[in-house]
Design a protein around this motif. Structure first.
Motif, short mmCIF file in Angstrom:
data_model
loop_
_atom_site.label_atom_id
_atom_site.label_comp_id
_atom_site.label_asym_id
_atom_site.label_seq_id
_atom_site.Cartn_x
_atom_site.Cartn_y
_atom_site.Cartn_z
N ALA A 74 51.61 -10.87 57.47
CA ALA A 74 50.82 -12.03 57.87
C ALA A 74 51.63 -12.97 58.75
CB ALA A 74 50.31 -12.76 56.63
N GLY A 78 50.93 -13.88 62.65
CA GLY A 78 50.67 -15.27 62.96
C GLY A 78 51.60 -15.84 64.02
N GLY A 307 45.84 -13.41 60.76
CA GLY A 307 46.81 -13.39 59.68
C GLY A 307 46.26 -12.76 58.42
#
Length: 455
Positions: A74, A78, A307
């Motif tokens: 994630a 991101g 994400g």
């Protein structure tokens, strides 16, 4: 003269109604629970305590809190890809392809941010497809916060058999469009379809009603749902927000061999990150307005957030490549077996139920039940709610956390170990002995023991 800093929980109550952001987080008797850290099978609080967590946020983090592989995926995504709110990303396509591959009912899929949104859209598209009004749900099943299904989850005995909304503010006309039937009662289903089948748009069901612990379905009940909905042209929806991925990568539909028309999923897809999904027959999914000109409106600002999608892909990769289910099923079976032995040794009549990594102890004599386990919500009315809640409160004294609300299940994660189960058994014995010594938990007199519902 300064009185010192105001405690965080008190500040929260000043600006947040009740001091928490979801109805099941403010648990009577827990006091001010301020969470400061989570990791693996544990969490920490502002007052310096650490707990082995068997609640696990109602179950989604199957891998354990803050799984490093999921968190890394994630974070890396991101850092390079923000949320555009237009078009599609490669991750969304990859995730959809895997869900189609894994779940027998899913030919096409759309992402949401929550399970409640997924079940909302399932009922909307069922009505769009059929032009019908009625929805069937079952006592003890929870399908989210929206009005059509916000009723008859954990009901008091006098309210079983009628409409029992979990909130005020729901229009009577909306409640009247929902039929509530007893779970695992095939005869009641056949009767409802014989009488009203031509106006039933959808049947929605938790294949295992985990919001009241663990009621395992009769095979004949699920096949009856499939047969009656198919015969009437109604849409069968499996709400697999809990059973999906925790019990099998193909959901309960793969375990049971019963394939619904639509499936709803929740944050277990991404080990607890905010994601849901609705998938199913292509002809139904093509009715959503993501296909230009289609009639059933579908939208969501954070649907397919990069994400969250990355977290889901990392979760599925780990579930497919590592012995996650083997591990949690083994520990779950050990917990259930040794809890039964513990209570037998103490001479306390209980029924320990569950499946795979889920376990729950009902304080009721199961000898008269079919197979020794509850199968209907009516069976659960015999549970001693005061003992159920009371021993869980006393588990806190032993650094163990099972949610102290009536009928709530507990969970094993990939991060739990045999040593954690050892601690669970030791702490449970001490907690139950304390409740027995106090004569049934008199301190619960002012607490809500009927509990509530949340995925």
């Amino acid at each position: 003269m300064s009185s010192g800093p105001v405690p965080l929980a008190e500040r929260a109550r000043t600006v947040v109604p009740g001091g928490v952001n979801s109805g099941q987080r403010n648990v009577p008797g827990l006091g001010d629970l301020v969470i400061t850290g989570t990791g693996g099978a544990r969490f920490r609080t502002a007052d310096g305590r650490e707990f082995t967590d068997f609640h696990a946020a109602f179950g989604p983090p199957l891998l354990g809190h803050n799984d490093p592989d999921v968190a890394r995926a994630a974070a890396e995504t991101g850092a390079t890809l923000g949320h555009m709110g237009v078009g599609v990303t490669e991750g969304e396509v990859l995730l959809a392809e895997q869900l189609v591959e894994l779940l027998p009912s899913v030919e096409k899929v759309l992402l949401t941010s929550t399970g409640s949104e997924a079940t909302f859209h399932a009922l909307r598209v069922a009505r769009a497809a059929t032009g019908r009004r009625l929805v069937v749900k079952f006592q003890g099943c929870y399908h989210g916060w929206h009005d059509s299904v916000s009723l008859n989850v954990i009901s008091e005995p006098a309210k079983v058999g009628g409409h029992d909304p979990i909130s005020t503010g729901i229009l009577t006309e909306v409640l009247d469009s929902t039929l509530v039937l007893p779970f695992n009662d095939s005869a009641a289903v056949r009767h409802a379809f014989a009488e009203l089948g031509s106006d039933i748009a959808a049947v929605i069901v938790e294949p295992v009603p985990h919001n009241v612990g663990a009621l395992l379905p009769y095979e004949e009940f699920l096949t009856t749902l499939r047969e009656e909905t198919r015969r009437a042209g109604s849409v069968l929806v499996f709400d697999e927000v809990i059973t999906g991925f925790r019990h099998d990568l193909g959901g309960w539909q793969r375990i049971s061999g019963v394939t619904p028309d639509l499936t709803t999923l929740g944050k277990a897809i991404a080990n607890g990150a905010p994601v849901g999904a609705i998938g199913g027959r292509a002809d139904l999914m093509d009715l959503f307005s993501t296909r230009p000109g289609a009639p059933a409106f579908f939208a969501g600002t954070y649907n397919g957030h990069p994400g969250v999608v990355a977290a889901a892909l990392a979760t599925l990769r780990k579930l497919r490549e590592e012995p996650v289910h083997e591990h949690v099923f083994r520990l779950g079976e050990r917990a259930r077996t040794e809890l039964r032995e513990l209570y037998a040794r103490l001479g306390v009549p209980v029924t320990v139920a569950g499946y795979g990594s889920v376990f729950v102890t009902y304080f009721m004599d199961g000898t008269a039940l079919d197979g020794g386990v509850p199968r209907t919500y009516e069976d659960l009315l015999a549970n001693d709610a005061a003992r159920f809640v009371g021993y869980r409160r006393r588990l806190l004294d032993h650094g163990l956390f099972e949610l102290p609300l009536n009928l709530k299940r507990s969970h094993i994660s990939y991060a739990h170990t045999d040593e954690d189960v050892d601690r669970l058994l030791e702490g449970t014995e001490a907690a139950v002995k304390a409740v027995l010594a106090e004569g049934g938990a008199d301190d619960l007199a002012h607490a809500s023991t009927m509990g509530g519902a949340e995925h």
